[in-house]
Scaffold this active site. Structure first.
Site, PDB file in Angstrom:
ATOM      1  N   LYS A  16      -5.971   5.305  10.399  1.00 15.99           N
ATOM      2  CA  LYS A  16      -4.923   4.074  10.008  1.00 15.99           C
ATOM      3  C   LYS A  16      -5.410   3.421   8.685  1.00 15.99           C
ATOM      4  O   LYS A  16      -6.736   3.367   8.535  1.00 15.99           O
ATOM      5  CB  LYS A  16      -4.791   3.335  11.070  1.00 15.99           C
ATOM      6  CG  LYS A  16      -3.618   2.280  11.038  1.00 15.99           C
ATOM      7  CD  LYS A  16      -3.448   1.201  12.009  1.00 15.99           C
ATOM      8  CE  LYS A  16      -2.404   0.240  11.719  1.00 15.99           C
ATOM      9  NZ  LYS A  16      -2.049  -0.621  12.451  1.00 15.99           N
TER      10      LYS A  16
ATOM     11  N   CYS B  22       1.536  -9.326  14.820  1.00  9.46           N
ATOM     12  CA  CYS B  22       3.117  -8.936  15.229  1.00  9.46           C
ATOM     13  C   CYS B  22       3.997 -10.355  15.232  1.00  9.46           C
ATOM     14  O   CYS B  22       5.333  -9.836  15.206  1.00  9.46           O
ATOM     15  CB  CYS B  22       3.089  -8.265  16.482  1.00  9.46           C
ATOM     16  SG  CYS B  22       2.113  -6.783  16.871  1.00  9.46           S
TER      17      CYS B  22
ATOM     18  N   CYS C 142       0.680 -12.444  19.690  1.00  6.96           N
ATOM     19  CA  CYS C 142      -0.140 -11.747  18.609  1.00  6.96           C
ATOM     20  C   CYS C 142       0.302 -12.354  17.320  1.00  6.96           C
ATOM     21  O   CYS C 142       1.554 -12.004  17.119  1.00  6.96           O
ATOM     22  CB  CYS C 142      -0.052 -10.106  18.625  1.00  6.96           C
ATOM     23  SG  CYS C 142      -0.747  -9.466  17.107  1.00  6.96           S
TER      24      CYS C 142
ATOM     25  N   LYS D  97      -7.258  -2.782   5.663  1.00  7.00           N
ATOM     26  CA  LYS D  97      -8.208  -3.450   4.558  1.00  7.00           C
ATOM     27  C   LYS D  97      -9.699  -3.220   5.242  1.00  7.00           C
ATOM     28  O   LYS D  97     -10.672  -3.202   4.420  1.00  7.00           O
ATOM     29  CB  LYS D  97      -7.856  -4.954   4.748  1.00  7.00           C
ATOM     30  CG  LYS D  97      -7.573  -5.556   3.266  1.00  7.00           C
ATOM     31  CD  LYS D  97      -7.248  -6.907   3.523  1.00  7.00           C
ATOM     32  CE  LYS D  97      -6.796  -7.384   2.204  1.00  7.00           C
ATOM     33  NZ  LYS D  97      -6.218  -8.924   2.403  1.00  7.00           N
TER      34      LYS D  97
ATOM     35  N   CYS E 255      -3.706  -6.420  21.483  1.00  4.24           N
ATOM     36  CA  CYS E 255      -2.477  -5.780  20.701  1.00  4.24           C
ATOM     37  C   CYS E 255      -2.673  -4.266  20.440  1.00  4.24           C
ATOM     38  O   CYS E 255      -3.419  -3.757  19.702  1.00  4.24           O
ATOM     39  CB  CYS E 255      -2.393  -6.645  19.455  1.00  4.24           C
ATOM     40  SG  CYS E 255      -0.853  -5.863  18.506  1.00  4.24           S
TER      41      CYS E 255
ATOM     42  N   HIS F 161       4.033   1.692   2.312  1.00  9.00           N
ATOM     43  CA  HIS F 161       5.225   0.714   1.997  1.00  9.00           C
ATOM     44  C   HIS F 161       5.786   1.883   0.907  1.00  9.00           C
ATOM     45  O   HIS F 161       7.122   2.045   0.928  1.00  9.00           O
ATOM     46  CB  HIS F 161       4.940  -0.484   1.270  1.00  9.00           C
ATOM     47  CG  HIS F 161       4.139  -1.569   2.170  1.00  9.00           C
ATOM     48  ND1 HIS F 161       2.905  -1.779   2.001  1.00  9.00           N
ATOM     49  CD2 HIS F 161       4.855  -2.460   3.172  1.00  9.00           C
ATOM     50  CE1 HIS F 161       2.642  -2.663   2.727  1.00  9.00           C
ATOM     51  NE2 HIS F 161       3.577  -2.933   3.648  1.00  9.00           N
TER      52      HIS F 161
ATOM     53  N   HIS G  91       0.737  -1.305   0.003  1.00  3.73           N
ATOM     54  CA  HIS G  91      -0.004  -0.003  -0.059  1.00  3.73           C
ATOM     55  C   HIS G  91       0.995   1.124  -0.025  1.00  3.73           C
ATOM     56  O   HIS G  91       1.919   1.448  -0.044  1.00  3.73           O
ATOM     57  CB  HIS G  91      -0.897  -0.067   1.246  1.00  3.73           C
ATOM     58  CG  HIS G  91      -0.342  -0.148   2.313  1.00  3.73           C
ATOM     59  ND1 HIS G  91       0.729   0.658   3.060  1.00  3.73           N
ATOM     60  CD2 HIS G  91      -0.301  -1.153   3.495  1.00  3.73           C
ATOM     61  CE1 HIS G  91       1.029   0.479   4.342  1.00  3.73           C
ATOM     62  NE2 HIS G  91       0.240  -0.783   4.504  1.00  3.73           N
TER      63      HIS G  91
ATOM     64  N   HIS H  32      -2.725  -4.050  16.720  1.00  2.27           N
ATOM     65  CA  HIS H  32      -3.577  -4.639  15.739  1.00  2.27           C
ATOM     66  C   HIS H  32      -5.030  -4.506  16.233  1.00  2.27           C
ATOM     67  O   HIS H  32      -5.903  -4.926  15.526  1.00  2.27           O
ATOM     68  CB  HIS H  32      -3.219  -6.320  15.268  1.00  2.27           C
ATOM     69  CG  HIS H  32      -2.179  -6.464  14.446  1.00  2.27           C
ATOM     70  ND1 HIS H  32      -0.571  -6.565  14.792  1.00  2.27           N
ATOM     71  CD2 HIS H  32      -1.945  -6.447  13.140  1.00  2.27           C
ATOM     72  CE1 HIS H  32       0.049  -6.580  14.053  1.00  2.27           C
ATOM     73  NE2 HIS H  32      -0.543  -6.354  12.741  1.00  2.27           N
TER      74      HIS H  32
HETATM   75 ZN    ZN Z   1      -0.427  -7.290  17.008  1.00  2.00          ZN
END
Ligand code: ZN
Length: 478
Positions: A298, A130, A127, A301, A144, A24, A21, A147
């Site tokens: 953020k 991660c 997680c 998806k 997390c 990156h 995306h 996430h």
């Molecule tokens: Zn995580």
């Protein structure tokens, strides 16, 4: 002849459970500017990027799609590689952690750290996103922090690395800038994390949990390397650590690792400890960038707001995308993308600011009835002083990875040239006017030079127009 100085720069290697995306793209473009800048300084540069493919995330993503893990990682890794063309990146190598050279290097590093590795039973909150165990105190309402998902409680017999042993040593290294962390807010964050106490880290997983995916622990095929232990070694594996000592000696240590703010702990603590344990030199600098948000949210998806860098390039062109990421996004903090902001920057800075100045100067040079001689030097002292100051500020900004500030000073020079045109009225006939056009051609030449690391294609086009005196719009208005 003196040997060229070397500069080894890396980006993080990306997970391939999804295609790239725009976030990156930000990191790759930042790294590309630094690589191009150091090449322009006459250094020999090795610029590495790649993909992290051994993660359990891929196993899950492939399962969801009903395809093999290999098929999934091949497909997405190709898209990451294709950023090279889309964004005009100049990386010298692209390492995939599923390559044999990487497997060999990761296992070699494991063996080199053997004295700090032991086995024990472990129970912890893990997680999968991660690929990391969390302490309860690090979770946010039990989730997390990265996430916002609930970690799984996992119990396994695994291998551990004696990180605790290196606590004081790493602290000193970071405090003394032996490994320099930029910006210093991130350095402080790392120091306070070290002060909270470093515990030994779990560096392997049961192979069955990865369904055969991952790098086997040397001498124990029931275990695979923890994806971070595996992934970090890419930085040495690509430059010959497994089997090319001459190449390795030439390039290691890295002069610069560029990473996102979510993964500094792995780079500034775990990676450093692994290197000390293996008796390898330490990287010189770690630059930490922020995240790209979309309309202040953020990118994710689930929110459906992922910006596809290929679509952006298709719509606006490579250099406008590079420009936006470098100019609008504060390099070390989070920055926001919206189409309005993008088009605003495009029209004001590229079409109007830069594009307009170049078109005016080239057109005047072409239309002038007087022959414009090839001036070697700027004769207007104010213009020359402004250029000198610009070069100095630009250099300082780039040394501090302040891409946006480097561009701001170039655009200040563009505005100065605009004012110089208004004052000198070079479209009129006369010797003084002819001289002004000569000065402007030299100033535009300087601007093109400064822009080369940022907008390589545009820079080349400007050099072309200066040679041929043929004006062609650089950035048609949107
Ligand atoms: Zn995580």
């Amino acid at each position: 002849m003196r040997e060229k100085e070397k500069f080894y720069i890396t980006t993080a290697i990306d997970y391939v459970n999804a295609p790239p995306h725009a976030g990156h793209a930000l990191e790759k473009v930042q790294a590309d500017v630094i690589a191009r800048y150091h090449r322009a300084l006459g250094e020999e540069v090795f610029f590495l990027t790649g993909t992290d493919e051994d993660s359990l995330k891929n196993v899950q993503a492939a399962k969801k799609e009903g395809i093999s893990v290999k098929k999934l990682v091949d497909r997405n890794a190709r898209k990451f590689y294709e950023l090279k063309k889309a964004l005009n990146l100049t990386f010298n190598d692209f390492i995939r952690t599923t390559e044999n050279r990487h497997l060999k290097g990761a296992q070699k590093l494991w063996k080199a750290c053997q004295k700090d590795i032991y086995k024990k039973t472990y129970r912890g909150l893990y997680c999968v996103g991660c690929e990391e165990f969390y302490k309860k105190s690090e979770l946010v309402s039990g989730l997390c922090p990265e996430h916002k998902t609930r970690p799984e409680l996992i119990e396994e017999e695994n291998y551990f690395f004696k990180l605790s042993k290196y606590q004081d040593k790493i602290k000193k290294i970071i405090e003394n800038d032996e490994v320099k962390i930029i910006p210093c807010t991130r350095k402080n964050e790392i120091i306070s994390f070290i002060n909270s106490g470093l515990k030994d880290i779990c560096i392997s997983r049961l192979a069955e949990r990865g369904q055969g995916w991952g790098i086997p622990v040397p001498g124990d095929p029931n275990q695979i390397l923890w994806t971070w232990y595996d992934a970090l070694s890419n930085y040495i594996n690509a430059i010959g650590y497994p089997d090319n000592p001459k190449k390795f000696k030439k390039w290691w240590p890295a002069d610069l690792h560029i990473v996102g703010k979510g993964i500094i702990r792995f780079h500034a603590i775990y990676w450093i400890a692994m290197l000390i344990s293996a008796k390898l030199a330490l990287p010189k600098t770690i630059f930490v960038h922020g995240y790209l948000t979309v309309a202040s949210q953020k990118m994710s998806k689930s929110l459906g707001n992922v910006i596809d860098p290929f679509e952006l390039v298709k719509k606006y062109g490579t250099d406008p995308v590079r420009y936006f990421l470098l100019r609008e996004i504060p390099p070390a903090e989070d920055g926001d993308f919206t189409y309005e902001k993008f088009e605003g920057r495009y029209n004001a800075d590229l079409a109007k600011g830069l594009g307009n100045l170049v078109a005016r100067v080239i057109t005047m040079a072409k239309n002038s009835k007087l022959q414009i001689p090839n001036y070697k030097q700027i004769t207007n002292s104010k213009l020359q002083t402004t250029i000198n100051k610009t070069q100095k500020k630009y250099k300082k900004a780039l040394e501090d990875f302040k891409f946006n500030e480097a561009l701001i000073v170039v655009w200040d020079l563009i505005s100065f040239c605009d004012k110089y045109i208004e004052k000198e009225r070079p479209w009129e006939e006369g010797e003084k006017q002819k001289e002004a056009i000569g000065n402007l051609l030299l100033a535009v030449n300087e601007i093109a030079k400064l822009l080369e690391p940022f907008l390589p294609e545009t820079s080349e086009k400007i050099f072309g127009q200066l040679r041929t005196k043929k004006s062609k719009s650089l950035f048609p208005r949107l």
